[in-house]
Design a protein around this motif. Structure first.
Motif, PDB file in Angstrom:
ATOM      1  N   GLN A 146       0.828  -1.201   0.000  1.00  8.58           N
ATOM      2  CA  GLN A 146       0.000   0.000   0.000  1.00  8.58           C
ATOM      3  C   GLN A 146       0.862   1.250   0.000  1.00  8.58           C
ATOM      4  O   GLN A 146       1.920   1.291   0.636  1.00  8.58           O
ATOM      5  N   ARG A 177      -3.050   8.307  -3.954  1.00 10.39           N
ATOM      6  CA  ARG A 177      -4.229   7.494  -4.256  1.00 10.39           C
ATOM      7  C   ARG A 177      -3.962   6.551  -5.411  1.00 10.39           C
ATOM      8  O   ARG A 177      -3.210   6.849  -6.314  1.00 10.39           O
ATOM      9  N   THR A 185      -7.225   2.509  -2.786  1.00 12.13           N
ATOM     10  CA  THR A 185      -6.090   2.844  -1.917  1.00 12.13           C
ATOM     11  C   THR A 185      -6.217   2.216  -0.540  1.00 12.13           C
ATOM     12  O   THR A 185      -5.253   1.686  -0.001  1.00 12.13           O
ATOM     13  N   ALA A 186      -7.413   2.288   0.019  1.00 12.81           N
ATOM     14  CA  ALA A 186      -7.557   1.927   1.435  1.00 12.81           C
ATOM     15  C   ALA A 186      -8.595   0.828   1.653  1.00 12.81           C
ATOM     16  O   ALA A 186      -9.215   0.737   2.698  1.00 12.81           O
ATOM     17  N   ARG A 232      -9.451  -6.143  -1.245  1.00 12.34           N
ATOM     18  CA  ARG A 232      -8.227  -6.074  -2.060  1.00 12.34           C
ATOM     19  C   ARG A 232      -8.022  -7.409  -2.776  1.00 12.34           C
ATOM     20  O   ARG A 232      -7.672  -7.441  -3.950  1.00 12.34           O
TER      21      ARG A 232
END
Ligand code: ADP
Ligand code: ADP
Length: 225
Positions: free
Chosen positions: A57, A62, A71-72, A78
């Motif tokens: 990450q 971004r 991104t998060a 993911r």
């Protein structure tokens, strides 16, 4: 919409000593691009590919895949995006020796919830796309290195990913075989597949329409018509 887009992405390993593995990288990769990534050892190539592959990450900035901000995302999502949108090809083929080519490619779908029948169809289609339609029942140990890498490429293609992320995919092959694998990537790209490929080889770097040059975590670009 770009296939993948980095906005001002940095990756800092806090250390000590702190390492700026990637510094303020902004990058748009469009549908059908074939991007090669070059640079000396330690320049940040793996860091860039790991971030694009959702294996690492950003510390800041971004990351968007087809406009979706990834991104998060929590790890489960993911993993979902990785399975649906990203295909990986490495220097080592990472095939299971006790499984046929077809089974190796189907394994890509194991945790995806894709029904077995559909998984089989996808795997057969992918194996045909890499020229192994006649060898789907063979075991990896019965195949040449180039053919094994084709199986690995088929596995990466099975989910019809938005982008193929490749780390030295010809690094384990003799030069003649490497040339045939590169020709396959050119063919896949000509058919519309988006490709990002790390390479140490100047001849490989000349493939595709864009080259990213990495140095100390900074990216510069050469574009070719
Ligand atoms: P390559 O350049 O062939 O990919 P590296 O030696 O750069 O191999 O990296 C191998 C693995 O070790 C990678 O997963 C990388 O993230 C990790 N790595 C590289 N440098 C360091 C370091 N200084 N500390 C911890 N892990 C590292
Ligand atoms: P490349 O792939 O171009 O060889 P990397 O992305 O592996 O470069 O590494 C970029 C820089 O980040 C290097 O200085 C490397 O030592 C450092 N690095 C990579 N992974 C780690 C890690 N896990 N921890 C600390 N430093 C790392």
């Amino acid at each position: 919409t770009a296939v993948v887009e980095l906005q001002d992405v940095s990756r800092l390993y806090p250390g000590p000593p702190a390492v700026h593995a990637l510094t303020s990288c902004s990058l748009r990769i469009e549908e059908g691009d074939f991007v090669t990534v070059v640079g000396p050892s330690g320049s940040g190539k793996s860091t860039l590919l790991n971030i694009l592959g959702l294996l690492d990450q950003p510390s800041s900035g971004r990351y968007l895949i087809r406009g979706e901000d990834v991104t998060a995302l929590p790890e489960a999502q993911r993993a979902r995006v990785r399975g649906d949108q990203l295909g990986f090809v490495f220097q080592s083929f990472h095939l299971l020796e006790q499984r046929s080519c077809l089974e190796n490619v189907m394994l890509a779908d194991l945790y995806s919830g894709v029904p077995e029948r559909e998984s089989r169809e996808r795997a057969l289609t992918a194996l045909q796309a890499v020229g192994l339609g006649a060898l789907v029942a063979r075991m990896p140990t019965e195949l040449s290195g180039g053919q094994q890498q084709r199986v690995a490429i088929a596995r990466a293609l099975a989910s019809d990913p938005a982008v193929l992320l490749c780390d030295e995919p010809t690094g384990n092959l003799d030069s003649g075989t490497a040339a045939t694998i590169l020709a396959l990537f050119d063919e896949l790209n000509a058919a519309g597949r988006t490709v990002v490929m790390i390479t140490h080889d100047a001849d490989v770097a000349r493939h595709g329409n864009r080259t990213l040059h990495m140095l100390d975590g900074n990216v510069t670009e050469t574009a070719r018509p």
